[in-house]
Write a protein that holds these residues in place. Structure first.
Motif, PDB file in Angstrom:
ATOM      1  N   GLY A   1     -10.205   4.906   5.596  1.00 28.83           N
ATOM      2  CA  GLY A   1     -10.461   5.106   4.189  1.00 28.83           C
ATOM      3  C   GLY A   1      -9.431   4.351   3.375  1.00 28.83           C
ATOM      4  N   ASN A   2      -9.204   4.783   2.149  1.00 32.39           N
ATOM      5  CA  ASN A   2      -8.381   3.993   1.240  1.00 32.39           C
ATOM      6  C   ASN A   2      -6.911   3.922   1.645  1.00 32.39           C
ATOM      7  OD1 ASN A   2      -8.868   2.348  -1.013  1.00 32.39           O
ATOM      8  ND2 ASN A   2      -7.689   3.733  -2.296  1.00 32.39           N
ATOM      9  N   TRP A   3      -6.294   5.067   1.919  1.00 30.38           N
ATOM     10  CA  TRP A   3      -4.857   5.010   2.226  1.00 30.38           C
ATOM     11  C   TRP A   3      -4.616   4.396   3.602  1.00 30.38           C
ATOM     12  CZ3 TRP A   3      -2.034   6.782   6.222  1.00 30.38           C
ATOM     13  CH2 TRP A   3      -2.474   7.891   6.963  1.00 30.38           C
ATOM     14  N   VAL A   4      -5.489   4.681   4.576  1.00 30.06           N
ATOM     15  CA  VAL A   4      -5.330   4.081   5.904  1.00 30.06           C
ATOM     16  C   VAL A   4      -5.514   2.569   5.815  1.00 30.06           C
ATOM     17  CG1 VAL A   4      -6.267   3.942   8.242  1.00 30.06           C
ATOM     18  CG2 VAL A   4      -6.027   6.171   7.143  1.00 30.06           C
ATOM     19  N   GLY A   5      -6.481   2.137   4.999  1.00 33.56           N
ATOM     20  CA  GLY A   5      -6.686   0.705   4.815  1.00 33.56           C
ATOM     21  C   GLY A   5      -5.475   0.035   4.198  1.00 33.56           C
ATOM     22  N   ASP A   6      -4.890   0.665   3.169  1.00 33.38           N
ATOM     23  CA  ASP A   6      -3.697   0.094   2.525  1.00 33.38           C
ATOM     24  C   ASP A   6      -2.524   0.026   3.489  1.00 33.38           C
ATOM     25  OD1 ASP A   6      -4.988  -0.326   0.162  1.00 33.38           O
ATOM     26  OD2 ASP A   6      -4.107   1.374  -0.893  1.00 33.38           O
ATOM     27  N   GLU A   7      -2.323   1.098   4.250  1.00 30.73           N
ATOM     28  CA  GLU A   7      -1.204   1.118   5.201  1.00 30.73           C
ATOM     29  C   GLU A   7      -1.393   0.072   6.285  1.00 30.73           C
ATOM     30  OE1 GLU A   7       2.320   1.741   6.219  1.00 30.73           O
ATOM     31  OE2 GLU A   7       1.602   3.340   4.900  1.00 30.73           O
ATOM     32  N   THR A   8      -2.609  -0.051   6.784  1.00 30.26           N
ATOM     33  CA  THR A   8      -2.916  -1.020   7.834  1.00 30.26           C
ATOM     34  C   THR A   8      -2.633  -2.444   7.361  1.00 30.26           C
ATOM     35  OG1 THR A   8      -4.607   0.397   8.847  1.00 30.26           O
ATOM     36  CG2 THR A   8      -4.765  -1.969   9.261  1.00 30.26           C
ATOM     37  N   LEU A   9      -3.090  -2.792   6.175  1.00 27.29           N
ATOM     38  CA  LEU A   9      -2.894  -4.148   5.665  1.00 27.29           C
ATOM     39  C   LEU A   9      -1.431  -4.410   5.327  1.00 27.29           C
ATOM     40  CD1 LEU A   9      -6.120  -4.463   3.489  1.00 27.29           C
ATOM     41  CD2 LEU A   9      -5.636  -5.599   5.667  1.00 27.29           C
ATOM     42  N   TYR A  10      -0.723  -3.375   4.886  1.00 24.78           N
ATOM     43  CA  TYR A  10       0.712  -3.529   4.624  1.00 24.78           C
ATOM     44  C   TYR A  10       1.451  -3.806   5.929  1.00 24.78           C
ATOM     45  CZ  TYR A  10       5.539  -2.219   3.500  1.00 24.78           C
ATOM     46  OH  TYR A  10       6.905  -2.204   3.358  1.00 24.78           O
ATOM     47  N   GLN A  11       1.134  -3.030   6.971  1.00 24.05           N
ATOM     48  CA  GLN A  11       1.793  -3.230   8.266  1.00 24.05           C
ATOM     49  C   GLN A  11       1.439  -4.594   8.863  1.00 24.05           C
ATOM     50  OE1 GLN A  11       4.058  -1.198   9.556  1.00 24.05           O
ATOM     51  NE2 GLN A  11       3.821   0.279   7.887  1.00 24.05           N
TER      52      GLN A  11
ATOM     53  N   LYS B   1       0.764  -7.221   7.077  1.00 17.83           N
ATOM     54  CA  LYS B   1       1.214  -8.242   6.132  1.00 17.83           C
ATOM     55  C   LYS B   1       0.056  -9.132   5.668  1.00 17.83           C
ATOM     56  CE  LYS B   1       5.876  -8.303   8.094  1.00 17.83           C
ATOM     57  NZ  LYS B   1       6.966  -9.133   8.666  1.00 17.83           N
ATOM     58  N   ILE B   2      -1.061  -8.493   5.381  1.00 19.36           N
ATOM     59  CA  ILE B   2      -2.264  -9.201   4.950  1.00 19.36           C
ATOM     60  C   ILE B   2      -2.661  -8.721   3.556  1.00 19.36           C
ATOM     61  CG2 ILE B   2      -4.730  -9.527   5.403  1.00 19.36           C
ATOM     62  CD1 ILE B   2      -4.086  -9.278   8.386  1.00 19.36           C
ATOM     63  N   HIS B   3      -3.010  -9.643   2.683  1.00 19.19           N
ATOM     64  CA  HIS B   3      -3.421  -9.290   1.328  1.00 19.19           C
ATOM     65  C   HIS B   3      -4.848  -8.749   1.361  1.00 19.19           C
ATOM     66  CE1 HIS B   3      -4.198  -9.550  -2.968  1.00 19.19           C
ATOM     67  NE2 HIS B   3      -2.890  -9.735  -3.152  1.00 19.19           N
TER      68      HIS B   3
ATOM     69  N   LYS C   1      -4.713 -10.801  15.235  1.00 18.72           N
ATOM     70  CA  LYS C   1      -3.985 -10.062  16.266  1.00 18.72           C
ATOM     71  C   LYS C   1      -3.082  -9.017  15.625  1.00 18.72           C
ATOM     72  CE  LYS C   1      -0.927 -10.607  20.259  1.00 18.72           C
ATOM     73  NZ  LYS C   1      -0.182 -11.585  21.114  1.00 18.72           N
ATOM     74  N   GLN C   2      -2.400  -9.406  14.555  1.00 22.53           N
ATOM     75  CA  GLN C   2      -1.522  -8.477  13.851  1.00 22.53           C
ATOM     76  C   GLN C   2      -2.327  -7.344  13.215  1.00 22.53           C
ATOM     77  OE1 GLN C   2       1.743  -8.741  14.143  1.00 22.53           O
ATOM     78  NE2 GLN C   2       2.059  -6.823  13.005  1.00 22.53           N
TER      79      GLN C   2
END
Length: 384
Positions: free
Chosen positions: A192-202, A204-206, A220-221
């Motif tokens: 969902g929204n917070w998991v998606g934000d955390e995943t992309l932050y970890q 390092k993808i915009h 891969k990352q």
């Protein structure tokens, strides 16, 4: 807000408190949305559950169900504010307020109450975006039925399916902002929204970058981040305080008075609309390395407003209380995820992809089904 880890928390408590017990009686409240939109009624649910024994509790992404002694089995989805409360144990993943601790039973906004003799379980949903349906299938065939079969693999229980090669093919086959792809449950269940934000932050993808522009190294990352974030969050049953150090959401979730425009290290946090949801982004970490959707420009990026102090009993106090409600609405929009969203719209043929743009593409609703939300969106909330 309930996403893969919060649903895992409920499944944990259902296994702990309900499995092996027989339902003595059932109280229900008719609701043409929560039951009706899922193709059943409260009275049918009552008839189907009374006298049965709970054999197990299981999950796929944001969906969870009780395996009963015989079909049909109740399959549930929390929407944005749904939850299961128990009369003899607190199931929340946050510290409950005094009012919540002193709340009478049955709790407010209940839709059903299962009585096991030594305790009760209630499904509650303030905004009525949750769903309760009955599935007439063998327990081992539940995931072969609608809507589970139309949803993608679960990052925790389907690691053998959601491989690096599978993810690479999925990303390369679509041209959508990567955040929108992650939110679409037809691709991957539970994000969902917070998991998606955390995943992309970890990773390092915009979040605005098109999925088919990611490099092999980025994919891969991203795969590692999906598995790490989902597995770790489920492992601590969605409890924010137990998230690993260095997680964006360990800082952002909770504490309304906190300045959420910068990390403790001083790095700036911006908030963008991606996939129809507000996304938290750290530009110094999540850099654009490829084309992004071109609907808005970067000058429309905004920092989340800081809460203002208010004095109770005065005009300023009233303004402060109103501001607090707005802040809560914004947090709901950032950290709660509803699957009751219209399908993504295709880019017009003359709209060229450019760098430094933001997407408004919306994730698809439940695959193969019409959008079920009947309310209008206002200040990040849905009303049904």
């Amino acid at each position: 807000m309930p996403e893969i880890s919060e649903v895992a928390r409920i499944v944990h408590y259902l296994k702990k408190n309900l499995v092996g017990k027989t339902i003595k009686s059932v109280q229900v409240q008719e609701d043409e949305i929560i039951y009706g939109k899922a193709g059943t009624t409260a009275s049918a649910f009552k008839t189907a559950m009374t006298g049965k024994t709970v054999v197990d509790a299981r999950q796929q992404g944001k969906y969870f169900w009780l395996v009963m002694s015989k079909p049909p089995h109740p399959l549930m989805h929390f929407g944005m504010t749904g939850w299961i409360k128990l009369s003899n144990e607190d199931t929340t993943y946050y510290r409950p307020s005094k009012a919540e601790q002193e709340e009478a039973w049955p709790p407010r906004f209940w839709k059903f109450v299962l009585d096991f003799g030594d305790g009760q379980a209630a499904f509650v949903d303030k905004r009525r975006l949750g769903r309760i349906r009955l599935v007439d299938a063998k327990a081992e065939d539940m995931r072969k039925t609608t809507p589970l079969k139309e949803n993608g693999p679960d990052p925790v229980i389907d690691k053998d399916i959601l491989t690096l090669d599978w993810l690479s093919k999925k990303l390369r086959s679509k041209k959508v902002p990567i955040k929108a792809l992650l939110l679409d449950q037809a691709n991957i269940s539970g994000i969902g929204n917070w998991v998606g934000d955390e995943t992309l932050y970890q990773a390092k993808i915009h979040p605005e970058q098109y999925s088919n522009t990611l490099s092999d190294a980025q994919i891969k990352q991203l795969h590692l981040a999906i598995m790490h974030v989902c597995t770790s969050a489920v492992g601590v049953l969605g409890k924010k305080e137990d998230f690993p150090d260095g997680w964006l959401m360990k800082y952002l979730l909770g504490d309304e008075k906190k300045d959420k425009s910068r990390l403790p290290s001083g790095e700036k946090i911006i908030y963008l609309k991606v996939g129809g949801r507000t996304s938290a982004v750290v530009p110094s970490v999540q850099k654009k390395t490829g084309d992004v959707a071109g609907d808005f420009s970067e000058d429309e990026e905004e920092e989340e407003p800081k809460p203002k102090k208010a004095v109770n009993g005065t005009a300023a106090g009233k303004k402060g209380r109103k501001k607090k409600q707005v802040d809560e609405d914004e947090d709901d929009e950032l950290f709660e995820e509803s699957d009751e969203q219209p399908p993504a719209k295709k880019q017009k043929g003359n709209a060229k992809a450019t760098k430094g743009k933001t997407s408004t593409a919306k994730p698809a609703s439940e695959p193969g089904k019409a959008v079920e939300a009947t309310g209008k969106r206002r200040s990040g909330r849905f009303k049904a």
